[in-house]
Design an enzyme around this catalytic site. Structure first.
Site, PDB file in Angstrom:
ATOM      1  N   GLU A 253      39.832  16.329  55.249  1.00 20.11           N
ATOM      2  CA  GLU A 253      40.861  17.091  54.531  1.00 20.11           C
ATOM      3  C   GLU A 253      42.134  16.959  55.341  1.00 20.11           C
ATOM      4  O   GLU A 253      42.251  17.500  56.444  1.00 20.11           O
ATOM      5  CB  GLU A 253      40.423  18.547  54.384  1.00 20.11           C
ATOM      6  CG  GLU A 253      41.213  19.294  53.320  1.00 20.11           C
ATOM      7  CD  GLU A 253      42.344  20.103  53.907  1.00 20.11           C
ATOM      8  OE1 GLU A 253      43.501  19.646  53.792  1.00 20.11           O
ATOM      9  OE2 GLU A 253      42.082  21.161  54.473  1.00 20.11           O
ATOM     10  N   CYS A 287      48.517  22.752  55.175  1.00 22.27           N
ATOM     11  CA  CYS A 287      48.453  21.462  54.486  1.00 22.27           C
ATOM     12  C   CYS A 287      48.808  21.584  53.010  1.00 22.27           C
ATOM     13  O   CYS A 287      49.208  20.608  52.378  1.00 22.27           O
ATOM     14  CB  CYS A 287      47.052  20.857  54.643  1.00 22.27           C
ATOM     15  SG  CYS A 287      45.730  21.935  54.022  1.00 22.27           S
TER      16      CYS A 287
END
Length: 489
Positions: A253, A287
């Site tokens: 990720e 993120c």
């Protein structure tokens, strides 16, 4: 706050094999908030030894026993919320709401892991063989390498280990050098207090200078069967390549260049609220943060005026002050990188509508910035900001908005604000990301949802059934229950 912590190997806290330590320095005070053991390649081997030895017993542990451990861990995590608030302020400069949210979501992840222990793990398959049964089952992979980041340290540290452990795997964890306690040792403390057996979770902290060697040793150990990593795309690419060289699956990720699309029928006050939260929560160091607001020309002028005013009013400074909305970034180097992106854009003709774009005392603070007029020749157009700045682009229609949202090598998340749900769903269908939210900004996470991106934002999924599949192997089992099989020779 100042503490000394060792490695966690086979249920014991021990010094690094070479006796070295590394400082854990806070970004706001510049002071050492902890000293941690600087683990070595030898320590990785010791941790994998412990995880491998514990695997068979842990995988055979009854699911209700595993569930009880995770339910208890959730209780302990929730009870330590104030400690987490103070720890994250000191260790990574997190403001109070963000740190408290870390404790809350980490608790929910542990509860979801508890639920996963008793989920169905297989199915009966059709077979042409008389008197036989054919089954597909999910089984734990073995030892999992977990590499966790600093920016949402408790959330992402727990996410790195909870589901793998709940499914019967054992874990060797390497937390970030910038948050070795919050995204590693704290989580070990909680789980071991809840009753996790020795060797099931092992934590190896390290000096930044040793990171590459430690990670290479961890992924390269043949007893480690898979890898999960959350962090930058640059580092994730190296992790993915190394895992592939050893024929090991990985869940990665990584970064994002996330867009928030504001259509012409949007409630602009709500859109401003969404953009402000999405761009500047945790000083933009998530993120999923909104790097780009893509707004329809018909409402752009009003949106920009309201957005700039709102952003300029955000209180920034000491993360320990409950009134602070935007704290420091994690290091002075990170602050200089974000300031350089803003300076490059302004030098090439962009307009700074809010903020100054300069680094302020103590060398890690940048007031929230909003830019317009950003063009392709500016670094900030394509690079992930990962700091307290965002860019507003103006477009003429929904098609242009989708085209611009997709004009990036990243594909993590996005949002669209509109009063027309059909239009919002159409945009959600066309934007190429792993996650998208209609009538919300780009930051959201639920432990039961399949979380992850596409393109340069990584592959594999945490959470939900997709997470169960990621951290287990498929095994085909047949049983000749009646009679004997026939062999032609």
């Amino acid at each position: 706050m100042n503490r000394t912590r060792g490695l966690i190997i086979n249920g014991r806290e021990i010094p690094a094999s070479g006796g070295r330590t590394a400082p854990d320095v806070g970004p706001w005070t510049g002071e050492t908030c902890a000293v941690v053991a600087a683990g070595t390649v030898e320590d990785i081997t010791r941790a994998v030894d412990a995880a491998e030895a514990a695997f068979e017993g842990w995988a055979a542990t009854p699911p209700t026993r595993r569930r009880a451990i995770f339910l208890r861990a959730a209780e302990i995590m929730a009870s330590r919320t104030q400690e987490i608030v103070e720890l994250m302020a000191a260790e990574v400069g997190a403001v109070t709401p963000w740190a408290a949210f870390n404790a809350k979501l980490a608790t929910d992840i542990l509860l979801e892991a508890a639920a996963a222990t008793t989920q169905p793990t297989g199915q009966m398959l059709a077979t042409d063989h008389q008197g036989a049964y054919s089954m597909q089952v999910r089984v734990p992979v073995g030892v999992v390498a977990a590499i966790s980041p600093w920016n949402a340290p408790v959330i992402l540290g727990v996410r790195a280990v909870a589901l793998p452990l709940a499914l019967g795997n054992t874990v060797v964890m390497k937390p970030s050098e910038d948050a070795p306690i919050a995204c590693g040792l704290l989580i070990s403390d909680v789980l071991h207090e809840a009753g996790l057996p020795a060797g099931v979770l092992n934590v190896v902290t390290n000096d930044r200078a040793d990171a590459a060697a430690v990670v290479s040793a961890l992924i390269g150990d043949p007893r480690v069967r898979m890898v999960n990593f959350t962090g930058s795309t640059e580092t994730g690419r190296a992790v993915g390549v190394l895992a592939a060289q050893h024929l090991k699956p990985a869940v990665l990720e990584l970064g994002g260049k996330n867009a928030l699309v504001v259509l012409e029928d949007a409630d602009l006050d709500y859109a401003v609220d969404a953009a402000t939260f999405g761009a500047f929560m945790n000083a933009g160091q998530i993120c999923m943060c909104v790097d780009r607001v893509i707004v329809h020309r018909a409402v752009a002028e009003e949106f920009l005026a309201k957005f700039a005013q709102r952003v300029d009013a955000l209180p920034s400074g000491d993360p320990a002050d409950p009134a602070t909305a935007v704290g420091p970034v994690v290091t002075a180097q990170a602050a200089q990188r974000v300031a350089a992106l803003i300076a490059d854009a302004v030098a090439k003709g962009a307009t700074l509508l809010a903020g100054t774009g300069t680094v302020e005392a103590p060398g890690t603070l940048i007031k929230p910035a909003v830019l317009t007029g950003v063009t392709r020749d500016m670094d900030i157009f394509s690079r992930e900001i990962f700091g307290p700045a965002t860019v507003v682009h103006v477009v003429d229609d929904a098609d242009q908005a989708v085209q611009l949202a997709n004009d990036t090598p990243y594909g993590l998340t996005a949002g669209v604000i509109t009063e027309d749900l059909a239009a919002g769903l159409d945009i959600a269908r066309r934007i190429r990301t792993g996650i998208i939210h209609v009538n919300d900004q780009s930051i959201a996470d639920e432990p039961q949802a399949p979380f992850g991106g596409v393109k340069n934002s990584g592959y594999g999924r945490f959470g939900g059934q997709a997470g169960v599949e990621a951290f287990t192997d498929t095994r085909w089992i047949t049983v000749q229950a009646k009679g004997h099989a026939h062999y032609p020779i």
